[in-house]
Design an enzyme around this catalytic site. Sequence first.
Site: not given
Lengths: 598, 316
Positions: B153, B216, B252
């Site tokens: 991430d 995200k 996400k």
Amino acid sequence: MRTGVIGLILPPTFSFLEMMWRICPALAVGCTVVALVPPASPTPLLLAQLSGELGPFPGILNVISGPASLVPVLASQPGIQKVAFCGALEEGRALRRTLAGECAELGLALGTESLLLLTDTADVDSAVEGVVDAAWSDRGPGGLRLLIQESVWDEAMRRLQERMGRLRSGRGLDGAVDMGARGAAACDLVQRFVREAQSQGAQVFQAGNVPSEHPFYPPTLVSNLPPASPCAQAEVPWPVVVASPFRTAKEALALANGTPRGGSASVWSERLGQALELGYGLQVGTVWINAHGLRDPSVPTGGCKESGCSWHGGPDGLYEYLRPSGTPARLSCLSKNLNYDTFGLAVPSTLPAGPEIGPSPAPPYGLFVGGRFQAPGARSSRPIQDSSGNLHGYVAEGGAKDIRGAVEAAHQAFPGWAGQFPGARAALLWALAAALERRKSTLASRLERQGVELKAAEAEVELSARRLRAWGARAQAQGHTLQVAGLRGPVLRLREPLGVLAVVCPDEWPLLAFVSLLAPALAYGNTVVMVPSAACPLLALEVCQGSQFVEWASAGNLKPVWANRGCLRAWDQETEGAGPELGLRSARTKALWLPMGD
Amino acid sequence: YEGHNKDLSWISKIQVNHPAVLRRAEQIQARRTVKKEWQGRAAWLLKAVTFIDLTTLSGDDTSSNIQRLCYKAKYPIREDLLKALNMYDKGITTAAVCVYPARVCDAVKALKAAGCNIPVASVATGFPAGQTHLKTRLEEIRLAVEDGATEIDVVINRSLVLTGQWEALYDEIRQFRKACGEAHLKTILATGELGSLTNVYKASMIAMMAGSDFIKTSTGKETVNATFPVAIVMLRAIRDFFWKTGNKIGFKPAGGIRSAKDSLAWLSLVKEELGNEWLKPELFRIGASTLLSDIERQIYHHVTGRYAAYHDLPMS
């Protein structure tokens, strides 16, 4: 002061909110309501029962459930002071005709179509959600005309079709659906519309998760409908969206204003200047910028042109149920045998009383059109007699052709005049007042010959000049900003000129009435075609019939009408001669919503 | 997924109207997509569990709490509750475990000991602020991948967004992509710091073009983390990218999702905007830590009809 008993007529499919918005202001100002509702919707009956339980005032809200044939019966009841009709165009027209001359005033709120204008600087996804709000949900009252700028046509159509595929239809109270059904009649109407559109070569796209039972109809997108086809002229029914392209903002305005409907519209553009230009230019009652379908009780909602000119919400909504205090209630001046086809066509023939004595009279006055005196088309003039029966002068006898010329001249002058700053308009009215004062002695002596005392005549002239100045000063007052709960951003209540006003002056107070009607019209930016009083008392009866004829004739394209029914008006009193009612009637309201945020 | 060529025309004309998006977000929250009946609700809750990236990102993480976390990831719901729902042997685990780069080794070891093959995701590139030199940011990614993380991430450089340097942003994320190698790249946009919804859309597009597998919403450490309006804009970007290229990129949300009710609202949002295809762990994750215990309490209530006390459910 409140109007009295209101008769309310609701259309076959109406939302609970709409009903409350019509009943509550009427009750709030002290009127009582008789509502006629279609038998398929019993909700108002429940409301009436609840209001009946309120104790000391049973009967403030009465509800009758009945078929549409009862509408003229209710409307012509003698005790009703105002009929508020909400529904379809043709029924509104018919009601206007039957009620001409009757005691009751008529307020019309017609049609359910709205407009959405999508420019190439818009957030297209959010505009698509706006389309869903307008036509494919339970929030919108009817169908939608969608104007899309050509450069974003493909993108917008693709997103619309994809969004339609995700719509769910079902029973209205189920929380998981987007739209419900509106009854068998609405379903038949839309089926006919779609069939006709297809036969005229349009492309029809339907999608969505819809049950196949009868009153449910899928969301429909119609494109490539030829503009000249009858379908394109008719009102778009729910749940249809008719999409058409445009090239420039000017073209968009022309297309949008080129229909008889004038209810509500939204403009989608992220450029403030462009959005405001379109918002001010659209001839509708409500404009939303980058939103659609927002409503609030403190914001006036109404329309113009064929959408009728009654309002609900905001100060305009309250004025619907009020009339200036001190004015008498309207009387019925119904004459049952008025022949609408031949009214006003006969030329009165007045023979001179005898051989003309005295100095030869001055040349006849012409018609004042387009800035100068012109001879009338029919080349005939009429003698005017003064109060002692002697010849006072000649005036031109105007005819239909002259009226048409005058209206054309007024239309040509209108854009320039309406575009003037309020200060410029005020300056002109003040100049007119000064000119009036310079000619005070001439005007006073003319009034004297008509039988008015010298002192009263001079007072009349002075008051006229003062009125002009007062309205000139009020030309500055435009709209104001409303506070709306739950919205970040202003809502403007704009007051816009109506356009070309036709004014037929009454006989009483020939100068003062003329000036009192002219001044507010000009102050608000209208251009006027005025027919002054004919200075003959015998015409009082014809004025009465004239009111009825005017009301009847306005049904043609549903112009707002204000008629005095032959009652005299005290023009020298402030309330009647220069009060807010005149200002209210001289301009049209538009609500402009500006949600803000980034 | 290797990414697409740089094409700034995809973002040059985009406009996002904030109040309209807010209204749409309110509408979605008022609607109900999930069926009301209890059986349906329990199924949705279990589905939500399979989307969770079970996360711990604190300064005081050590191997002991990492081990507890990994065990919880393998057995998210108490055994008897799953048996009562007939879901015991169906492999209900969370989607991944998310930790700081220094703890990746511990996580990999713990999951191996538990006999579990769910991926370990590592945050990288100067998480959470991203204000370190590019060289060290790339090195972090490589080290995390070496240690055994199969999902990374990354945080984008917000200064590039705020100064409008879209090409530079593309190039940086491309380099992250290369450094990841075979690992999945999730790009954190830190939407709370991007200033406007239009910037959120543009950053999403650039991230997807440069080769992200997921976009995200936030790190979970900003003042404003995952909200519906921001999500709507990102989901519209994902849909537009799919229409242009045919590639499905995942989504996400992270930060602020604490209750089971919230998680169901997020599920229904993705279903509304993108459809059922995106409702699988390959395309949708929820970054959360305390969410799992709330879901477990709801399931406990569903099965037993009582509310669980604090000590009834195992600590994670």
